[in-house]
Design an enzyme around this catalytic site. Sequence first.
Site, PDB file in Angstrom:
ATOM      1  N   ASP A 116       0.945  -1.107  -0.034  1.00 40.86           N
ATOM      2  CA  ASP A 116      -0.033  -0.087   0.154  1.00 40.86           C
ATOM      3  C   ASP A 116       1.108   1.267   0.129  1.00 40.86           C
ATOM      4  OD1 ASP A 116       0.074  -1.231   2.991  1.00 40.86           O
ATOM      5  OD2 ASP A 116       0.381   0.735   2.997  1.00 40.86           O
ATOM      6  N   ASP A 170       0.568   3.661   2.307  1.00 35.44           N
ATOM      7  CA  ASP A 170       0.320   4.227   3.482  1.00 35.44           C
ATOM      8  C   ASP A 170      -0.621   5.134   3.606  1.00 35.44           C
ATOM      9  OD1 ASP A 170       1.088   4.014   6.393  1.00 35.44           O
ATOM     10  OD2 ASP A 170       2.303   5.675   6.248  1.00 35.44           O
TER      11      ASP A 170
HETATM   12  N1  LIG Z   1       1.245   1.356   5.652  1.00 34.53           N
HETATM   13  C1  LIG Z   1       1.864   0.555   6.715  1.00 34.53           C
HETATM   14  N2  LIG Z   1       2.187   1.080   7.972  1.00 34.53           N
HETATM   15  C2  LIG Z   1       2.699   0.378   8.831  1.00 34.53           C
HETATM   16  N3  LIG Z   1       2.777  -1.391   8.633  1.00 34.53           N
HETATM   17  C3  LIG Z   1       2.434  -1.615   7.177  1.00 34.53           C
HETATM   18  N4  LIG Z   1       2.164  -3.171   6.865  1.00 34.53           N
HETATM   19  C4  LIG Z   1       1.695  -3.039   5.519  1.00 34.53           C
HETATM   20  N5  LIG Z   1       1.480  -1.518   5.365  1.00 34.53           N
HETATM   21  C5  LIG Z   1       1.664  -0.859   6.232  1.00 34.53           C
END
Ligand SMILES: Nc1ncnc2[nH]cnc12
Length: 294
Positions: A210, A212
Amino acid sequence: MTDEAVLGVIGGSGVYDIDGLDNTRWVKVETPFGDPSDELLTGTLNGQKLVFLPRHGRGHRIPPSELNFRANIHALKQLGVTEILSVSAVGSLKEELPPGTFVVIDQFIDRTFAREKSFFGTGLVAHVGLGHPVCNRLGDRIEESLKELAIPHQRRGTYMVMEGPQFSTMAESELYRSWGCDVIGMTNMPEAKLAREAEICYATVAMVTDYDCWHTDHAHVTVDAVIKVVVANAGKARALVASLAPKIASRQGACSQGCHTALDNAIMTAPAVRDPAMLDKLAVIVKRALGPSA
Ligand SMILES: Nc1ncnc2[nH]cnc12
Ligand SMILES: CSC[C@H]1O[C@H](OP(=O)(O)O)[C@H](O)[C@@H]1O
């Protein structure tokens, strides 16, 4: 002691099992630091001895801050593991690292604050070096496999380790971006620090799941989105482990970067005042450096 390589694989979110192993057995391991996340799966893969541990336990029972990292690393050490591949889901902090990209991590920023970070303590003090917190010999092998498999990847990258379990605020995400971090996750510290204390090579392949929450064109991270990307990329992760295994089997001798001898010149406490109870508790960890009768 490190002549025979044993590959440990720590499976992160969505990776609770590993297939293709021969002679498999789930083994319960006890440690002086309590219970590891789950039983450990032992077997062989393409001729290489392998031990698999689901980091959060099968079914994902344990959140990042409650992981017993010391028990996990100790259990792997007891089963003879000499190199650890950590497979982790991470958020991207850079436009050029879209979901589906694999990053071979070479640096960490540890912002965790609620975890036990060392095997050592009063009665037996040690300070290991962490300038290069991952094993580059292992990282090179991982990169070779990613190239052979044509998996989109970046060779180096800094993983920001946050405490969690909540994801970041936008201000935090922008702060980590301003520090030049590549990806963010919640689990690789103190795991990497403890692997160094246990004299085990450690490297992370981080799977970007992703963007974030900083990216204005993408929805903020959710667990559903993370798991969808992990499931979509599970075949690539499996292929990576299968390709890496024979490379580990044919590696020659102890780690040239010094991971396997990290405790040489690291133990501070004078022999006369070392606590016998600590020496006993840490026997598996310090046996090579101090000798079996220490
Ligand atoms: N955006 C994110 N922040 C923290 N841990 C994660 N694991 C997978 N995506 C994450
Ligand atoms: C399910 S998203 C958050 C979760 O996923 C990552 O864990 P892991 O490194 O074990 O794959 C992240 O660090 C969080 O623990």
